[in-house]
Scaffold this motif. Structure first.
Motif, PDB file in Angstrom:
ATOM      1  N   ALA A  21       0.561  -1.297  -0.385  1.00  0.00           N
ATOM      2  CA  ALA A  21      -0.242  -0.399  -0.002  1.00  0.00           C
ATOM      3  C   ALA A  21       0.971   1.556   0.060  1.00  0.00           C
ATOM      4  N   GLN A  22       1.667   1.387   0.564  1.00  0.00           N
ATOM      5  CA  GLN A  22       2.869   2.358   0.412  1.00  0.00           C
ATOM      6  C   GLN A  22       3.760   2.542  -0.596  1.00  0.00           C
ATOM      7  N   GLU A  23       4.228   1.288  -1.232  1.00  0.00           N
ATOM      8  CA  GLU A  23       4.165   2.027  -2.499  1.00  0.00           C
ATOM      9  C   GLU A  23       3.591   2.145  -3.275  1.00  0.00           C
ATOM     10  N   GLY A  29       2.139   9.120  -6.009  1.00  0.00           N
ATOM     11  CA  GLY A  29       2.150  10.792  -5.637  1.00  0.00           C
ATOM     12  C   GLY A  29       3.320  11.387  -6.821  1.00  0.00           C
ATOM     13  N   LYS A  30       4.267  10.446  -7.393  1.00  0.00           N
ATOM     14  CA  LYS A  30       4.815  10.541  -8.455  1.00  0.00           C
ATOM     15  C   LYS A  30       3.913  11.213  -9.645  1.00  0.00           C
ATOM     16  N   LEU A  31       2.908   9.843  -9.669  1.00  0.00           N
ATOM     17  CA  LEU A  31       2.148  10.284 -10.842  1.00  0.00           C
ATOM     18  C   LEU A  31       1.338  11.972 -10.841  1.00  0.00           C
ATOM     19  N   ALA A  32       0.612  12.535  -9.589  1.00  0.00           N
ATOM     20  CA  ALA A  32       0.141  13.221  -9.317  1.00  0.00           C
ATOM     21  C   ALA A  32       0.698  14.980  -9.135  1.00  0.00           C
ATOM     22  N   LEU A  33       2.225  14.840  -8.720  1.00  0.00           N
ATOM     23  CA  LEU A  33       3.261  16.104  -8.772  1.00  0.00           C
ATOM     24  C   LEU A  33       1.973  17.285  -8.611  1.00  0.00           C
ATOM     25  N   GLY A  34       1.848  16.329  -7.038  1.00  0.00           N
ATOM     26  CA  GLY A  34       0.878  17.888  -6.266  1.00  0.00           C
ATOM     27  C   GLY A  34      -0.433  18.430  -6.626  1.00  0.00           C
ATOM     28  N   LYS A  35      -1.214  17.496  -7.963  1.00  0.00           N
ATOM     29  CA  LYS A  35      -2.017  17.782  -8.883  1.00  0.00           C
ATOM     30  C   LYS A  35      -3.564  17.497  -7.996  1.00  0.00           C
ATOM     31  N   GLN A  36      -4.509  17.883  -7.853  1.00  0.00           N
ATOM     32  CA  GLN A  36      -5.351  17.967  -6.827  1.00  0.00           C
ATOM     33  C   GLN A  36      -6.369  16.649  -7.205  1.00  0.00           C
ATOM     34  N   GLU A  91      -7.015   4.315 -15.817  1.00  0.00           N
ATOM     35  CA  GLU A  91      -7.937   5.030 -16.755  1.00  0.00           C
ATOM     36  C   GLU A  91      -7.717   6.895 -16.690  1.00  0.00           C
ATOM     37  N   LEU A  92      -6.350   7.229 -16.287  1.00  0.00           N
ATOM     38  CA  LEU A  92      -5.783   8.466 -15.737  1.00  0.00           C
ATOM     39  C   LEU A  92      -4.889   8.749 -17.084  1.00  0.00           C
ATOM     40  N   ASN A  93      -5.495  10.197 -17.786  1.00  0.00           N
ATOM     41  CA  ASN A  93      -5.415  10.429 -18.851  1.00  0.00           C
ATOM     42  C   ASN A  93      -4.341  11.943 -18.675  1.00  0.00           C
ATOM     43  N   ASP A  94      -3.175  11.618 -18.305  1.00  0.00           N
ATOM     44  CA  ASP A  94      -2.653  12.392 -17.438  1.00  0.00           C
ATOM     45  C   ASP A  94      -0.949  11.393 -17.455  1.00  0.00           C
ATOM     46  N   GLY A  95      -0.082  11.311 -19.168  1.00  0.00           N
ATOM     47  CA  GLY A  95       0.977  11.041 -18.929  1.00  0.00           C
ATOM     48  C   GLY A  95       1.191   9.495 -18.419  1.00  0.00           C
ATOM     49  N   PRO A  96       2.265   9.461 -18.561  1.00  0.00           N
ATOM     50  CA  PRO A  96       2.470   7.579 -18.816  1.00  0.00           C
ATOM     51  C   PRO A  96       2.242   7.359 -17.245  1.00  0.00           C
ATOM     52  N   VAL A  97       1.750   5.783 -16.934  1.00  0.00           N
ATOM     53  CA  VAL A  97       1.149   5.586 -15.825  1.00  0.00           C
ATOM     54  C   VAL A  97       1.988   3.850 -15.872  1.00  0.00           C
ATOM     55  N   PRO A  98       2.017   3.577 -14.152  1.00  0.00           N
ATOM     56  CA  PRO A  98       2.102   1.558 -14.218  1.00  0.00           C
ATOM     57  C   PRO A  98       2.021   1.056 -14.955  1.00  0.00           C
TER      58      PRO A  98
END
Length: 281
Positions: A21-23, A29-36, A91-98
């Protein structure tokens, strides 16, 4: 969304390990870059996993805190939490994802008994883990470390669903361990002269003709030969494209268990021979 046993939705088969869960949280956090909006996105999926509805947070800081709570609640049901995280990533449309391979590596690293095989989430076969080979202290530390690292790598590959590489790794370790016998005395006037697996095992077998050791070394060579043959296991020398059959999960686990047992046996025999007084082996 992944497909999985529907019974898991109504009765948790177990919680998700905290390090997993921590990972997941660190990746978010890395995907968000602070974006709410990214925190809100994942929060909705985790809330849905435990049967709730997420409300909009007042700012990014609160969104992150609420996300942590939602993740903790979802983690009480491991497969639903894994599904929520993976689906939210896709489903995240905001750049590359795992991708699923990264998620599987995380699960394997923390010994979570699940694996994603898109479009399915499967639970790995149950059973006691293979005991690590007991390495004689008489071996150099470098050799001891190599054996333990190779064994761990094979188990990691197996957990990730990479069956052929898992068997390849443990087969390589078997051949490597056999080289420890080079120069070891097997009688008062003779020692192991072979440099490769087959010749070393042949010499050990010849020394113990008609005994249980003779049979054991024979079985070991048979297994090694089968896995080496392209039309057999197809592990060591490639697989016959016409007659070869890919290694299944059950077969890979069986091979890894058997080979690990033989490695433990070889190490015990090495210890016996090297610890025995000259001429008493």
């Amino acid at each position: 969304m992944l497909h999985f046993d529907s019974a898991w939705r109504f009765e948790s088969p177990g919680s998700l390990a905290t390090p997993v869960a921590q990972e997941f949280l660190e990746i978010i956090g890395k995907l968000a870059l602070g974006k709410q909006q990214v925190f809100e996105h994942f929060k909705r999926y985790f809330a849905s996993a435990y049967g709730s509805v997420a409300s909009q947070s007042s700012n990014a800081s609160w969104a992150y805190s609420d996300l942590q709570y939602a993740l903790d609640e979802a983690a009480k049901n491991a497969p639903l939490c894994i599904n929520a995280f993976y689906t939210a990533c896709q489903e995240l449309n905001d750049g590359p994802v795992p991708n699923h391979e990264l998620v599987n590596r995380i699960l394997a690293r923390h010994e979570e008994p699940y694996r994603i095989e898109p479009p399915n989430l499967i639970r790995l076969e149950s059973g006691q883990p293979v005991t690590r080979p007991e390495v004689p202290a008489s071996l150099a530390q470098q050799a001891q470390d190599l054996i333990q690292e190779s064994f761990a790598e094979s188990q990691r590959l197996l957990a990730e669903g990479r069956f052929r590489p898992a068997v390849q790794e443990i087969l390589w370790l078997l051949e490597t361990v056999s080289t420890a016998f080079q120069g070891v005395s097997i009688s008062e006037n003779s020692s192991i002269r072979g440099k490769y697996f087959n010749t070393i095992v042949d010499e050990l077998r010849k020394k113990n003709q008609g005994t249980a050791l003779d049979q054991i070394f024979g079985w070991l060579k048979t297994l090694h030969g089968y896995l080496s043959a392209p039309a057999g296991g197809g592990i060591r020398h490639g697989m016959d494209l016409k007659e070869g059959v890919a290694t299944s999960e059950g077969e890979a686990r069986l091979y890894c268990n058997l080979i690990t047992s033989y490695i433990s046996y070889l190490l015990a025999e090495y210890h016996r021979l090297t610890a025995a007084p000259a001429g008493k082996a």
